[in-house]
Design a protein around this motif. Structure first.
Motif, PDB file in Angstrom:
ATOM      1  N   GLU A 218      -3.828 -12.063  -6.100  1.00  0.00           N
ATOM      2  CA  GLU A 218      -2.671 -11.215  -5.791  1.00  0.00           C
ATOM      3  C   GLU A 218      -2.937 -10.539  -4.458  1.00  0.00           C
ATOM      4  N   GLN A 219      -1.944 -10.572  -3.583  1.00  0.00           N
ATOM      5  CA  GLN A 219      -2.179 -10.074  -2.221  1.00  0.00           C
ATOM      6  C   GLN A 219      -1.224  -8.940  -1.873  1.00  0.00           C
ATOM      7  N   ALA A 220      -1.672  -8.083  -1.000  1.00  0.00           N
ATOM      8  CA  ALA A 220      -0.786  -7.053  -0.454  1.00  0.00           C
ATOM      9  C   ALA A 220      -1.294  -6.638   0.921  1.00  0.00           C
ATOM     10  N   ILE A 221      -0.361  -6.225   1.761  1.00  0.00           N
ATOM     11  CA  ILE A 221      -0.712  -5.708   3.082  1.00  0.00           C
ATOM     12  C   ILE A 221      -0.279  -4.254   3.156  1.00  0.00           C
ATOM     13  N   VAL A 222      -1.176  -3.430   3.651  1.00  0.00           N
ATOM     14  CA  VAL A 222      -0.865  -2.010   3.818  1.00  0.00           C
ATOM     15  C   VAL A 222      -0.933  -1.711   5.312  1.00  0.00           C
ATOM     16  N   VAL A 223       0.157  -1.219   5.873  1.00  0.00           N
ATOM     17  CA  VAL A 223       0.186  -0.963   7.317  1.00  0.00           C
ATOM     18  C   VAL A 223      -0.039   0.528   7.558  1.00  0.00           C
ATOM     19  N   VAL A 224      -1.113   0.813   8.267  1.00  0.00           N
ATOM     20  CA  VAL A 224      -1.464   2.214   8.571  1.00  0.00           C
ATOM     21  C   VAL A 224      -1.937   2.297  10.020  1.00  0.00           C
ATOM     22  N   GLN A 225      -2.029   3.483  10.526  1.00  0.00           N
ATOM     23  CA  GLN A 225      -2.594   3.661  11.857  1.00  0.00           C
ATOM     24  C   GLN A 225      -4.088   3.307  11.811  1.00  0.00           C
ATOM     25  N   PRO A 226      -4.629   2.743  12.904  1.00  0.00           N
ATOM     26  CA  PRO A 226      -6.049   2.357  12.874  1.00  0.00           C
ATOM     27  C   PRO A 226      -6.967   3.495  12.427  1.00  0.00           C
ATOM     28  N   ASP A 227      -6.645   4.713  12.858  1.00  0.00           N
ATOM     29  CA  ASP A 227      -7.509   5.840  12.496  1.00  0.00           C
ATOM     30  C   ASP A 227      -7.451   6.179  11.011  1.00  0.00           C
ATOM     31  N   ASP A 228      -6.449   5.684  10.348  1.00  0.00           N
ATOM     32  CA  ASP A 228      -6.314   5.978   8.913  1.00  0.00           C
ATOM     33  C   ASP A 228      -6.947   4.904   8.022  1.00  0.00           C
ATOM     34  N   LYS A 229      -7.442   3.847   8.664  1.00  0.00           N
ATOM     35  CA  LYS A 229      -7.889   2.703   7.852  1.00  0.00           C
ATOM     36  C   LYS A 229      -9.028   3.046   6.900  1.00  0.00           C
ATOM     37  N   ARG A 230      -9.998   3.804   7.396  1.00  0.00           N
ATOM     38  CA  ARG A 230     -11.154   4.075   6.540  1.00  0.00           C
ATOM     39  C   ARG A 230     -10.757   4.897   5.320  1.00  0.00           C
ATOM     40  N   GLU A 231      -9.890   5.853   5.585  1.00  0.00           N
ATOM     41  CA  GLU A 231      -9.454   6.672   4.458  1.00  0.00           C
ATOM     42  C   GLU A 231      -8.613   5.826   3.494  1.00  0.00           C
ATOM     43  N   ALA A 232      -7.755   5.003   4.055  1.00  0.00           N
ATOM     44  CA  ALA A 232      -6.928   4.147   3.192  1.00  0.00           C
ATOM     45  C   ALA A 232      -7.818   3.245   2.348  1.00  0.00           C
ATOM     46  N   LEU A 233      -8.849   2.713   2.977  1.00  0.00           N
ATOM     47  CA  LEU A 233      -9.762   1.834   2.234  1.00  0.00           C
ATOM     48  C   LEU A 233     -10.440   2.594   1.095  1.00  0.00           C
ATOM     49  N   ARG A 234     -10.917   3.778   1.396  1.00  0.00           N
ATOM     50  CA  ARG A 234     -11.602   4.552   0.348  1.00  0.00           C
ATOM     51  C   ARG A 234     -10.667   4.807  -0.822  1.00  0.00           C
ATOM     52  N   ARG A 235      -9.445   5.163  -0.479  1.00  0.00           N
ATOM     53  CA  ARG A 235      -8.488   5.450  -1.560  1.00  0.00           C
ATOM     54  C   ARG A 235      -8.187   4.193  -2.374  1.00  0.00           C
ATOM     55  N   LEU A 236      -8.070   3.083  -1.666  1.00  0.00           N
ATOM     56  CA  LEU A 236      -7.818   1.824  -2.376  1.00  0.00           C
ATOM     57  C   LEU A 236      -8.977   1.504  -3.323  1.00  0.00           C
ATOM     58  N   ILE A 237     -10.192   1.637  -2.811  1.00  0.00           N
ATOM     59  CA  ILE A 237     -11.353   1.300  -3.648  1.00  0.00           C
ATOM     60  C   ILE A 237     -11.392   2.210  -4.873  1.00  0.00           C
ATOM     61  N   ARG A 238     -11.069   3.476  -4.641  1.00  0.00           N
ATOM     62  CA  ARG A 238     -11.135   4.410  -5.776  1.00  0.00           C
ATOM     63  C   ARG A 238     -10.044   4.126  -6.799  1.00  0.00           C
ATOM     64  N   SER A 239      -8.880   3.758  -6.321  1.00  0.00           N
ATOM     65  CA  SER A 239      -7.776   3.617  -7.269  1.00  0.00           C
ATOM     66  C   SER A 239      -7.717   2.237  -7.912  1.00  0.00           C
ATOM     67  N   GLU A 240      -8.325   1.259  -7.280  1.00  0.00           N
ATOM     68  CA  GLU A 240      -8.384  -0.068  -7.882  1.00  0.00           C
ATOM     69  C   GLU A 240      -9.586  -0.117  -8.833  1.00  0.00           C
ATOM     70  N   GLN A 241      -9.497  -1.000  -9.786  1.00  0.00           N
ATOM     71  CA  GLN A 241     -10.678  -1.161 -10.648  1.00  0.00           C
ATOM     72  C   GLN A 241     -11.579  -2.207 -10.001  1.00  0.00           C
ATOM     73  N   VAL A 242     -12.366  -1.729  -9.060  1.00  0.00           N
ATOM     74  CA  VAL A 242     -13.194  -2.654  -8.285  1.00  0.00           C
ATOM     75  C   VAL A 242     -14.512  -2.892  -9.013  1.00  0.00           C
ATOM     76  N   LYS A 243     -14.664  -4.121  -9.472  1.00  0.00           N
ATOM     77  CA  LYS A 243     -15.958  -4.474 -10.089  1.00  0.00           C
ATOM     78  C   LYS A 243     -16.949  -4.754  -8.959  1.00  0.00           C
ATOM     79  N   ASN A 244     -16.523  -5.596  -8.053  1.00  0.00           N
ATOM     80  CA  ASN A 244     -17.303  -5.873  -6.846  1.00  0.00           C
ATOM     81  C   ASN A 244     -16.335  -6.394  -5.781  1.00  0.00           C
ATOM     82  N   ALA A 245     -16.623  -6.102  -4.539  1.00  0.00           N
ATOM     83  CA  ALA A 245     -15.664  -6.457  -3.492  1.00  0.00           C
ATOM     84  C   ALA A 245     -16.373  -6.802  -2.200  1.00  0.00           C
ATOM     85  N   ILE A 246     -15.767  -7.713  -1.458  1.00  0.00           N
ATOM     86  CA  ILE A 246     -16.201  -7.936  -0.078  1.00  0.00           C
ATOM     87  C   ILE A 246     -15.158  -7.281   0.821  1.00  0.00           C
TER      88      ILE A 246
END
Ligand code: AMP
Length: 540
Positions: A218-246
């Motif tokens: 399942e795929q999705a694209i999230v469009v954010v400002q470059p400076d927001d990417k790290r925060e967006a990633l952290r939030r994604l990792i926290r809210s997804e049930q990440v068992k393991n990820a690359i």
């Protein structure tokens, strides 16, 4: 069809059954009988299709009879990366457990001593990356004149990495009379030319449309400002049930920066990229595969072929510049029929790259938004130039990994709460209406040569790097997708890329201009991979 129908010996069948395989995959079904017949094979197949067993199983059969002489391997497998080479050698160990074949792995970054000693004893199977093999040939440590079977694996990756001249040189040392098995996930004209030069009357096999991602991702694209990417990633990792990820970055230096940031924020992460010492790469990959660490931040070196069982997520921290890389990256998850989820963080100026991915896979990718992060729209610019820089924002700690708080849609705005302090459970990733409809624009057209090759060929249309796949359907959207921690669910309030394609009305003049433009072949700011000849650092 069963493995028993393929002409394999009881020993190989036993090894296959020990590995837990019950039925052959389509590439195995098609390739194995032809390899056993001694035919050359041209296989258009991605990793994850079972292609490794497709060539190793019949090779074990063929090589079972005969003995290798010192320094004169009987078969040669060329792999673009050390990890892939190591993976193929593991496959030989698994499937060849009831045979007494000698195998040597020649990869860069490891000492010559052991490798040379093995060669001296005589090897039936030599698995190598091109750089290290050429080194040893140059030092007179190895002779390829006895090679009866040559495998060129991941040929398009070899092309991307600038290895084709090395491969051509290596092949020139091989006897003309041999069996050649040639595999590539895609068949751009340069690869087709090589295949024509190396193969004799090959059996052509294609198991999946080139570069189509597995339906289980399942795929999705999230469009954010470059400076927001790290925060967006952290939030994604926290809210997804990440068992393991690359988590993939486009550049090696960004891998290190992102790793530091993630670790600083308490995430369990390691990094993998081509500049690391081989021993470190092997150790890191082993730790990740053994689930000792949850997140692997990587460059594209990890995208191809690396087989990690049950990877739950892939995050693209950057939109890959080459659309094919997108398919390889997200293909690390959703393997062997399991479900996987892939999120891509795009900056507004990545519109052109997103469009070429959409054009390549012929399928819309839903847009979504991360709660608490300002959602942006993709921008398109035919010149390929990055058009817009993010406007400097007040309070933004330059270069630091701090969340920006100036956005009106951010819940903590004005509250003094920092984004990373927000309770993750209260921060589901959710879909929102995309700010602007976007269309999947066609990237530049193919070169005249590619077009000519296509028109004179009876083969199905081939795709060229950076080019538009012929007649790729941009179907109107189905139901868009809503992202929640429970899973991506159908929703009606997300704009989907392909849907927007029909909505943005364009004048005839605009269309004519675009058609004119497509006749011009240019590279914009981006040096195509085939022109970029990496220095020896990148060699295996
Ligand atoms: P490959 O495309 O060769 O990298 O293989 C992808 C994965 O599929 C590996 O984990 C293999 O162990 C697995 N595999 C290969 N052949 C089969 C098969 N016939 N049935 C089930 N799994 C397989």
């Amino acid at each position: 069809m069963n493995f028993t129908d393929l002409g394999l010996s009881p020993e190989v069948l036993q090894a296959v059954s020990d590995a837990g395989y019950t039925t052959p995959t389509p590439i195995q079904e098609q390739a194995i009988p032809y390899v056993l017949m001694g035919r050359d094979v041209l296989g258009c197949a991605q990793t994850g299709t079972g292609k490794t067993a497709g060539f190793t199983l019949p090779m074990i059969e063929i090589l079972a009879a005969g003995r290798a002489k010192a320094r004169m391997p009987r078969s040669l497998i060329l792999e673009p990366t050390r990890e892939l080479a190591a993976q193929v050698s593991t496959a030989f160990e698994t499937y060849g457990k009831y045979h007494k074949l000698n195998m040597a792995l020649l990869i860069g970054g490891e000492g010559f001593g052991d490798q040379e000693r093995k060669l001296d004893r005589g090897v039936d199977v030599l698995i190598a990356t091109p750089g290290r093999l050429l080194d040893l040939i140059g030092r007179g440590k190895i002779l390829l004149s006895d090679v009866k079977i040559l495998v060129i694996d991941e040929a398009d990756r070899m092309l991307d990495m600038g290895f084709i001249p090395d491969v051509e040189q290596i092949v020139s040392f091989l006897p003309k009379l041999r069996q050649t098995l040639f595999f590539s996930a895609t068949m751009p004209p340069e690869i087709r030319r090589l295949a024509d030069a190396f193969l004799m009357n090959p059996k052509e096999i294609s198991v999946a449309p080139p570069a189509s991602p597995a339906l289980t991702v399942e795929q999705a694209i999230v469009v954010v400002q470059p400076d927001d990417k790290r925060e967006a990633l952290r939030r994604l990792i926290r809210s997804e049930q990440v068992k393991n990820a690359i988590i993939f970055c486009n550049r090696k230096k960004d891998v290190d920066i992102l790793l530091k940031s993630l670790v600083k924020h308490g995430f369990d992460a390691v990094a993998l990229h081509g500049d690391m010492a081989q021993s470190k790469r092997t150790e890191t990959l082993a730790r990740f595969k053994n689930n000792e660490v949850r997140l692997l931040v990587a460059s594209d070196v990890a995208a191809r072929g690396i087989d990690i069982q049950g990877l739950s997520h892939v995050f693209n921290f950057d939109v890959p510049i080459h659309a094919e890389d997108y398919v390889h990256r997200i293909g690390r998850t959703g393997r062997a029929g399991m479900q996987g989820r892939a999120f891509t963080l795009a900056a507004p100026e990545d519109g052109k790259f997103v469009a070429s991915i959409v054009a390549l896979i012929g399928k819309e990718i839903p847009l979504g938004a991360v709660d608490g992060i300002a959602n942006e729209a993709l921008e398109y610019d035919d010149s390929g130039r990055r058009r817009r820089r993010a406007a400097p924002r007040s309070g933004a700690a330059k270069g630091a990994d701090e969340p920006r708080r100036s956005r009106s849609r951010r819940p903590e705005s004005g509250t003094g709460r920092s984004a990373h302090a927000v309770d993750p459970v209260a921060e589901p990733v959710r879909a929102e209406a995309a700010p602007e409809p976007v269309r999947a624009e066609s990237p530049r057209s193919e070169t005249p040569r590619a077009e000519a090759e296509r028109s004179t060929s009876s083969r199905p249309p081939r795709r060229e790097r950076g080019g538009r796949p012929a007649a790729t359907p941009h179907r109107p959207t189905a139901e868009p997708i809503r992202m929640t921690p429970e899973g991506m669910q159908r929703s009606s309030n997300v704009t989907v890329l392909a849907e927007a394609a029909g909505r943005r009305g364009r004048s005839h003049a605009e269309e004519r201009e675009e058609a004119e433009d497509r006749r011009i072949v240019g590279f914009g700011d981006h040096l195509p991979a085939f022109l970029a000849r990496p220095v020896r650092l990148a060699r295996g």
